[in-house]
Design an enzyme around this catalytic site. Sequence first.
Site, PDB file in Angstrom:
ATOM      1  N   LYS A   1       0.923  -1.276   0.088  1.00  0.00           N
ATOM      2  CA  LYS A   1      -0.057   0.216  -0.038  1.00  0.00           C
ATOM      3  C   LYS A   1       0.839   1.178  -0.056  1.00  0.00           C
ATOM      4  CE  LYS A   1      -1.839   2.831   3.008  1.00  0.00           C
ATOM      5  NZ  LYS A   1      -1.690   4.231   2.182  1.00  0.00           N
TER       6      LYS A   1
ATOM      7  N   GLU B   1       9.926  15.905  15.065  1.00  0.00           N
ATOM      8  CA  GLU B   1      10.266  15.616  13.822  1.00  0.00           C
ATOM      9  C   GLU B   1       9.894  16.976  12.996  1.00  0.00           C
ATOM     10  OE1 GLU B   1       9.295  11.977  11.636  1.00  0.00           O
ATOM     11  OE2 GLU B   1      11.126  12.147  10.763  1.00  0.00           O
TER      12      GLU B   1
ATOM     13  N   GLU C   1       9.918   1.134  10.421  1.00  0.00           N
ATOM     14  CA  GLU C   1      10.954   2.234  10.208  1.00  0.00           C
ATOM     15  C   GLU C   1      10.208   3.708  10.302  1.00  0.00           C
ATOM     16  OE1 GLU C   1      14.034   1.802   9.788  1.00  0.00           O
ATOM     17  OE2 GLU C   1      14.358  -0.224   9.356  1.00  0.00           O
TER      18      GLU C   1
ATOM     19  N   CYS D   1      13.944  10.884   6.558  1.00  0.00           N
ATOM     20  CA  CYS D   1      14.036  10.414   7.957  1.00  0.00           C
ATOM     21  C   CYS D   1      15.339  10.447   8.706  1.00  0.00           C
ATOM     22  CB  CYS D   1      13.563   9.048   8.335  1.00  0.00           C
ATOM     23  SG  CYS D   1      14.264   8.060   6.934  1.00  0.00           S
TER      24      CYS D   1
HETATM   25  P1  NAD Z   1       2.684   8.511   7.620  1.00  0.00           P
HETATM   26  O1  NAD Z   1       2.686   7.946   9.012  1.00  0.00           O
HETATM   27  O2  NAD Z   1       1.543   9.595   7.212  1.00  0.00           O
HETATM   28  O3  NAD Z   1       2.188   7.505   6.427  1.00  0.00           O
HETATM   29  C1  NAD Z   1       2.965   6.325   6.024  1.00  0.00           C
HETATM   30  C2  NAD Z   1       2.244   5.275   5.497  1.00  0.00           C
HETATM   31  O4  NAD Z   1       1.362   4.832   6.546  1.00  0.00           O
HETATM   32  C3  NAD Z   1       1.332   5.707   4.475  1.00  0.00           C
HETATM   33  O5  NAD Z   1       1.006   4.883   3.492  1.00  0.00           O
HETATM   34  C4  NAD Z   1      -0.005   5.831   5.250  1.00  0.00           C
HETATM   35  O6  NAD Z   1      -1.318   5.899   4.420  1.00  0.00           O
HETATM   36  C5  NAD Z   1      -0.042   4.796   6.160  1.00  0.00           C
HETATM   37  N1  NAD Z   1      -0.867   4.779   7.366  1.00  0.00           N
HETATM   38  C6  NAD Z   1      -0.991   5.767   8.323  1.00  0.00           C
HETATM   39  N2  NAD Z   1      -1.799   5.325   9.115  1.00  0.00           N
HETATM   40  C7  NAD Z   1      -1.913   4.185   9.164  1.00  0.00           C
HETATM   41  C8  NAD Z   1      -2.579   3.114  10.075  1.00  0.00           C
HETATM   42  N3  NAD Z   1      -3.319   3.301  11.080  1.00  0.00           N
HETATM   43  N4  NAD Z   1      -2.573   1.916   9.426  1.00  0.00           N
HETATM   44  C9  NAD Z   1      -2.062   1.601   8.522  1.00  0.00           C
HETATM   45  N5  NAD Z   1      -1.287   2.153   7.486  1.00  0.00           N
HETATM   46  C10 NAD Z   1      -1.320   3.487   7.905  1.00  0.00           C
HETATM   47  O7  NAD Z   1       3.950   8.980   6.995  1.00  0.00           O
HETATM   48  P2  NAD Z   1       4.390   9.761   6.023  1.00  0.00           P
HETATM   49  O8  NAD Z   1       3.862  11.205   6.340  1.00  0.00           O
HETATM   50  O9  NAD Z   1       3.734   9.309   4.641  1.00  0.00           O
HETATM   51  O10 NAD Z   1       6.027   9.757   5.908  1.00  0.00           O
HETATM   52  C11 NAD Z   1       6.711  10.440   6.597  1.00  0.00           C
HETATM   53  C12 NAD Z   1       7.130   9.943   7.720  1.00  0.00           C
HETATM   54  O11 NAD Z   1       7.939   8.577   7.316  1.00  0.00           O
HETATM   55  C13 NAD Z   1       8.233  10.305   8.675  1.00  0.00           C
HETATM   56  O12 NAD Z   1       7.943  10.593   9.904  1.00  0.00           O
HETATM   57  C14 NAD Z   1       9.612  10.014   8.220  1.00  0.00           C
HETATM   58  O13 NAD Z   1      10.723  10.037   9.291  1.00  0.00           O
HETATM   59  C15 NAD Z   1       9.193   8.370   8.002  1.00  0.00           C
HETATM   60  N6  NAD Z   1      10.118   7.779   7.324  1.00  0.00           N
HETATM   61  C16 NAD Z   1      11.066   6.878   8.052  1.00  0.00           C
HETATM   62  C17 NAD Z   1      11.937   6.209   7.400  1.00  0.00           C
HETATM   63  C18 NAD Z   1      12.779   5.192   7.928  1.00  0.00           C
HETATM   64  O14 NAD Z   1      13.488   4.329   7.327  1.00  0.00           O
HETATM   65  N7  NAD Z   1      12.799   5.121   9.061  1.00  0.00           N
HETATM   66  C19 NAD Z   1      12.153   6.388   5.972  1.00  0.00           C
HETATM   67  C20 NAD Z   1      11.287   7.453   5.412  1.00  0.00           C
HETATM   68  C21 NAD Z   1      10.305   7.827   6.025  1.00  0.00           C
END
Ligand code: NAD
Length: 483
Positions: free
Chosen positions: A180, A385, A254, A288
């Site tokens: 997804k 963040e 992650e 991140c």
């Molecule tokens: P987000 O948490 O809003 O969404 C990430 C994904 O999770 C999306 O596909 C979203 O639809 C899904 N999602 C959200 N709530 C959910 C739930 N309750 N159940 C299942 N799926 C759900 O994050 P974002 O805004 O898309 O990305 C940015 C974040 O990702 C930042 O916090 C960043 O630090 C993190 N990130 C971490 C890494 C790493 O390697 N640690 C890498 C890239 C991004």
Amino acid sequence: MPFPPTSPGPDLNHIGGEWRAAADGATDDVLEPATGKVIGAVPSSGAADVDAAVTAAQGAYGEWSAMTPRARSERLGALARLIEENIDEISAIESRNVGKPVSIMEFELDLALDNWRWFSSAGRFLEGKAAGEYIEGYTSMTRREPLGVVGSIAPWNYPFGMATWKVGPALAVGNTVVLKPSEMTPYSALKLAELAAEALPPGVLNVVCGQGSTAGAALVEHPGVAMVSITGSVTAGQAVARAAATTLKRVHLELGGKAPVIVFDDADVAAVAENVRTGAFFNSGQDCTAACRIVAGPKVHDDLVAALTEQVSQIPVGDPNDPDTEMGPVVSATQRQRVAGMVDRAKAAGAAVVLGGQARDGDGYFYDPTIVVGPEQGSEIIQKEVFGPVVTVQRAPDEETAVAWANDVDYGLAASVWTRDVGRAMRVAKAIHFGTVWVNDHLPIGSEMPHGGFKQSGYGKDMSMYAVEAYTEVKHVMIKLGD
Ligand code: NAD
């Protein structure tokens, strides 16, 4: 193939080898961050669509998991070649959908392509740790086996790259996958599905678009999914871990980061400033591991602020399609408001905004590259963040304080230490609680090395054999030898 909306191509779910709309026909609009305009619509999937995808993945699992590592590797290698042949189109899709300057796409996709090449053969290197007679009269062996159907959930900041990190290792060891993508950036994942359809049996990789709270949640709750791997925010990771507890799925998280850049007085200031220009502002700081939190020694602090201000003020911001652009917009209006709010509150609390600190007029979600000097350790901009083009600089009186401040956040993903003193570099690298520590650099990563967090940055590793092993479970087989 032209990019949506003119394309009849990948703007539907890909389930069991077929393109399908959501069962109820619902769609989500997709925006272009550089203009704020709608560029297409993709399915806003629900539980029925997720169920269809999981069923397709379950159907494909028998054949895919039974293949020899070599046979799977040949198919994944074919997918890597297709990705290479289509790299320009993937680059164009990603640039438009995320607002990434074309100038950074080569670096980003070079890594993703190398990841695919590496993962394609990684399944061949799995090994059980022991085989032998540990109890008299019996031979034991350990096997590493795939889990079944893996639910992979990707974020919007590196949509293709993060999908690669989730899907590659899972497929390499014989799992089948339902991916997804983020509701904001689905197109490169759909392109991946299109390419995978040429190289892999139907149902091995399924892509279902939709919101986290509906499609994402349905994937996490589905009893047919053995493991969920998510890259996203801490909040989403917590929701996933909670929901996964009901069926006791394995979870791989992650999550966010707040990387400290610890600069000691003997560091090469020019090198730090040049590196932070990239490390903090690459992808508009939506990274991140972004080098977003500088903790500088007392003697180097002022020179570093001056050098950094000079470097960052030179960043060309603008149209992602202009090859001279170094930084584009942030991904959405909401994200820009979040960034602006955090900078405004830091300023109101007494920190100095020495560069930037404002949104740009006009279309799109642009925010100026920003340097905030002197925020308190306990302040929001240090503890949370930002995920935007903002770097903070704090003055730490000594090594002990620098280490304490570096560790004093909930996150633990990545950090860097800048010093010419090897002993201090080793001492500090050990003392700070982050999953990656760079010395005299910040950001480089490669397929063979693990990437993953400590503390609330999550658990589980991406890339490397650690990631590959994470998508397996260990089985002990014990054979009675007889007379
Ligand atoms: P987000 O948490 O809003 O969404 C990430 C994904 O999770 C999306 O596909 C979203 O639809 C899904 N999602 C959200 N709530 C959910 C739930 N309750 N159940 C299942 N799926 C759900 O994050 P974002 O805004 O898309 O990305 C940015 C974040 O990702 C930042 O916090 C960043 O630090 C993190 N990130 C971490 C890494 C790493 O390697 N640690 C890498 C890239 C991004």
